[in-house]
Design a protein around this motif. Structure first.
Motif, PDB file in Angstrom:
ATOM      1  N   THR A 100      -8.120   0.892   3.932  1.00  0.00           N
ATOM      2  CA  THR A 100      -7.808   0.449   2.750  1.00  0.00           C
ATOM      3  C   THR A 100      -7.540  -1.126   3.054  1.00  0.00           C
ATOM      4  O   THR A 100      -6.810  -1.541   3.329  1.00  0.00           O
ATOM      5  CB  THR A 100      -7.380   0.771   1.815  1.00  0.00           C
ATOM      6  OG1 THR A 100      -7.148   2.330   1.210  1.00  0.00           O
ATOM      7  CG2 THR A 100      -6.848  -0.196   0.343  1.00  0.00           C
ATOM      8  N   CYS A 101      -9.052  -2.062   2.482  1.00  0.00           N
ATOM      9  CA  CYS A 101      -8.328  -3.652   2.801  1.00  0.00           C
ATOM     10  C   CYS A 101      -8.961  -4.708   1.609  1.00  0.00           C
ATOM     11  O   CYS A 101     -10.001  -3.863   1.072  1.00  0.00           O
ATOM     12  CB  CYS A 101      -9.287  -3.902   3.927  1.00  0.00           C
ATOM     13  SG  CYS A 101     -11.072  -3.732   3.675  1.00  0.00           S
ATOM     14  N   ALA A 133      -4.540  -0.367   6.411  1.00  0.00           N
ATOM     15  CA  ALA A 133      -4.924  -1.412   5.457  1.00  0.00           C
ATOM     16  C   ALA A 133      -4.310  -2.797   6.164  1.00  0.00           C
ATOM     17  O   ALA A 133      -3.358  -3.435   6.456  1.00  0.00           O
ATOM     18  CB  ALA A 133      -3.691  -1.409   4.885  1.00  0.00           C
ATOM     19  N   VAL A 180       1.144  -0.954  -0.116  1.00  0.00           N
ATOM     20  CA  VAL A 180       0.275   0.185   0.143  1.00  0.00           C
ATOM     21  C   VAL A 180       1.043   1.377  -0.221  1.00  0.00           C
ATOM     22  O   VAL A 180       0.687   2.303  -0.598  1.00  0.00           O
ATOM     23  CB  VAL A 180      -1.133   0.029   1.008  1.00  0.00           C
ATOM     24  CG1 VAL A 180      -1.719   1.583   1.520  1.00  0.00           C
ATOM     25  CG2 VAL A 180      -1.700  -1.161   0.994  1.00  0.00           C
TER      26      VAL A 180
END
Length: 565
Positions: A116-117, A89, A45
């Protein structure tokens, strides 16, 4: 006796980019292989952001935040690195209060945070992301959820392009929000021509955007011109550059030539003043006192100066855009500044909201001119408006994005200004923007009732017209000024002409809508896009609506409640 530490007496400032910190929560019960996968995802990421976001630095921590102790350690790492925006993440379940909430306690309440995943099933980081986003939101904190996709298995998964695009748009918005804090714009003169919509709302601008407005009197510029407080050799170099690259410069005599040189000297003087003040933008009042009031000594117009600032080049080569507003239009300046920052430095367009051509009107003119009608063109179906103003149009808009300096300037001319309006004389800048340039058009406004800024905006595209029709349209307003024919995606021309917040409008190319919406979330700017044809959510274009808004009556209702908090 213990003594305080003296800092160095440095005389220069090195402007640093905002820093984004990437981390992951963890669970001490999870096996080593899963923990290693989490660390690899954090790096993936962070590397994605570092590769695609030019306006921020990116750091990451491989320490998984299992509990309060790790939260304190990672927070300390991030603060020492100057982190001002956070990306979590997660790839496994964890405990919100023991991890992210404890880490967030070290940062200001309005610190941008993104979850964010991947939509993973084995050890569900998505479950943790929803749980934590909900926990953070219920305390009144804005957070953004990016449920994307990467493989459920494997030690080195890679996120999909769609997941990355959403994260990158968020990061640009977060970087713009943080980068403007403590910066300043410099405006010469007061509000021009009594345009209340151009006022410098100093306190709201400071409190909402963290941006200072430095005000300088135009007398300083007049005095420096009179004293010739500029590099005369550089003025010659700039003039030689114009003589070489500008398609045509209209001059009648030596006096006209000297007035053009004076306008070019203005650019160099103001450029150096802005540099001395570490400014990120500027504006110039001009009318009436500078060049239009015969009770004084009218001076040459500033059109070339303003265009150079907004452009990506000058006689010294490639340069950063310096958003610069004609007529000291501060709301226009702020719009162009944020538009440009959000795109990583694309050139903004300053234009009058001059004349709206609805389909019926423009097709009637076309018939009169004998222009064939097919019914298939945008200008026939939707109409357009003629963006047309004497100053601030970046030269870049004379050609399509990516064009060379030679190609751009081969489409630019410097005609003499209208001496009725500008008795000080000088040259304006003019060109016709080509069609097919897509972007966002809009303008910030301020209202005393709410004490808030709003942005009226839409997606837009520039248009080509048949030559005879384009000439007619240009001559209907001011042929000697730049012209850009703009058609909006969702707003009808009826809607757009009725809802304009001021007489000026602004456009930038390649600004993703989601990126703009994220920025309005961070700054608490009201989003005004009341177009009948626009859906509430355009999937794949809009950012997903934050849970904070959904739980508090909608986006604008929540922003009104957040105002001043």
């Amino acid at each position: 006796m213990k003594q305080a530490k003296m800092l160095t007496e440095q005389t220069t400032i090195q402007q640093k980019k905002p820093v984004i910190g990437v981390f992951s929560a963890g669970d001490p019960r999870i096996d080593d292989q899963s923990r290693e996968r989490c660390r690899n995802i954090v790096k993936m990421v962070a590397d994605t952001l570092a590769d695609r976001v030019t306006t921020a630095e990116v750091v990451y921590s491989t320490i998984l935040v299992d509990s309060e102790r790790q939260a304190d350690i990672v927070a300390q790492q991030f603060k020492e690195a100057g982190v001002s925006s956070l990306v979590c993440a997660p790839d496994t379940w964890a405990f919100p209060q023991l991890s992210v909430i404890s880490l967030l306690a070290h940062f200001p309440k309005r610190t941008p945070i993104n979850f964010t995943c991947g939509n993973s099933g084995p050890k569900p980081g998505v479950v943790f992301a929803h749980a934590t986003n909900g926990a953070v939101t219920q305390s009144g904190i804005l957070s953004h959820l990016n449920i994307g996709s990467w493989p459920d298995t494997g030690q080195n998964p890679v996120m999909t392009k769609e997941t990355a695009d959403s994260l990158v748009d968020w990061a640009y918005a977060a970087a713009t929000y943080q980068a403007m804090k403590g910066r300043r714009v410099v405006v010469f003169g007061h509000d021009s021509m009594g345009m209340e919509t151009a006022l410098a709302h100093i306190l709201p601008t400071r409190n909402i955007f963290g941006l200072e407005i430095t005000r300088l009197d135009m007398k300083l510029l007049a005095d420096m011109l009179n004293k010739q407080a500029y590099n005369k050799e550089e003025v010659k170099a700039l003039r030689a550059w114009c003589d070489k690259y500008v398609k045509k410069i209209e001059l009648r005599n030596d006096d006209d030539s000297q007035k053009l040189n004076t306008s070019l000297a203005m650019y160099l003087i103001v450029r150096d003043l802005l540099k001395d003040l570490n400014a990120v933008g500027g504006g110039f009042m001009s009318q009436l006192e500078w060049g239009s009031d015969p009770r004084g000594i009218p001076l040459p117009v500033a059109d070339a100066m303003e265009s150079f600032f907004n452009s990506t080049f000058d006689h010294n080569g490639t340069k950063p855009v310096m958003p610069f507003a004609t007529e000291a239009d501060v709301q226009g300046l702020l719009t162009m500044l944020f538009f440009s920052q959000l795109t990583g430095g694309n050139p903004p367009l300053f234009m009058d909201f001059r004349k709206v051509w609805e389909p019926k009107e423009i097709t009637e003119v076309a018939k009169q001119l004998g222009v064939p009608l097919t019914g298939a063109t945008i200008w026939e179906q939707k109409g357009f408006f003629d963006g047309n103003n004497s100053g601030s149009a970046a030269f870049d808009w004379a050609a399509k994005p990516g064009a060379s300096v030679e190609e751009i300037m081969s489409r630019v001319t410097f005609p003499l200004q209208d001496f009725g309006y500008f008795p000080g004389g000088g040259n304006s800048v003019t060109f016709l923007t080509p069609g097919g340039i897509e972007g966002v058009v809009g303008r910030l406004g301020y209202n005393a009732i709410s004490g808030m800024f709003s942005l009226i905006w839409d997606e837009a595209v520039t248009l080509d017209l048949p030559d005879t029709l384009a000439t007619k349209v240009c001559n209907t307003t001011n042929r000697e000024w730049p012209h850009t024919f703009v058609s909006t995606k969702y707003a009808s021309m009826y809607e757009f002409k009725q809802y304009g917040p001021a007489n000026h409008n602004h456009m930038v190319w390649n600004l993703p809508v989601a990126r703009l919406q994220y920025w309005m979330d961070f700054t608490n700017v009201l989003s005004v896009a009341p177009w009948a044809a626009r859906p509430v959510l355009v999937e794949g274009v809009d950012r997903s609506v934050p849970l904070l808004y959904l739980q508090n009556g909608g986006e604008n209702a929540t922003k009104l409640m957040l105002n001043g908090r």
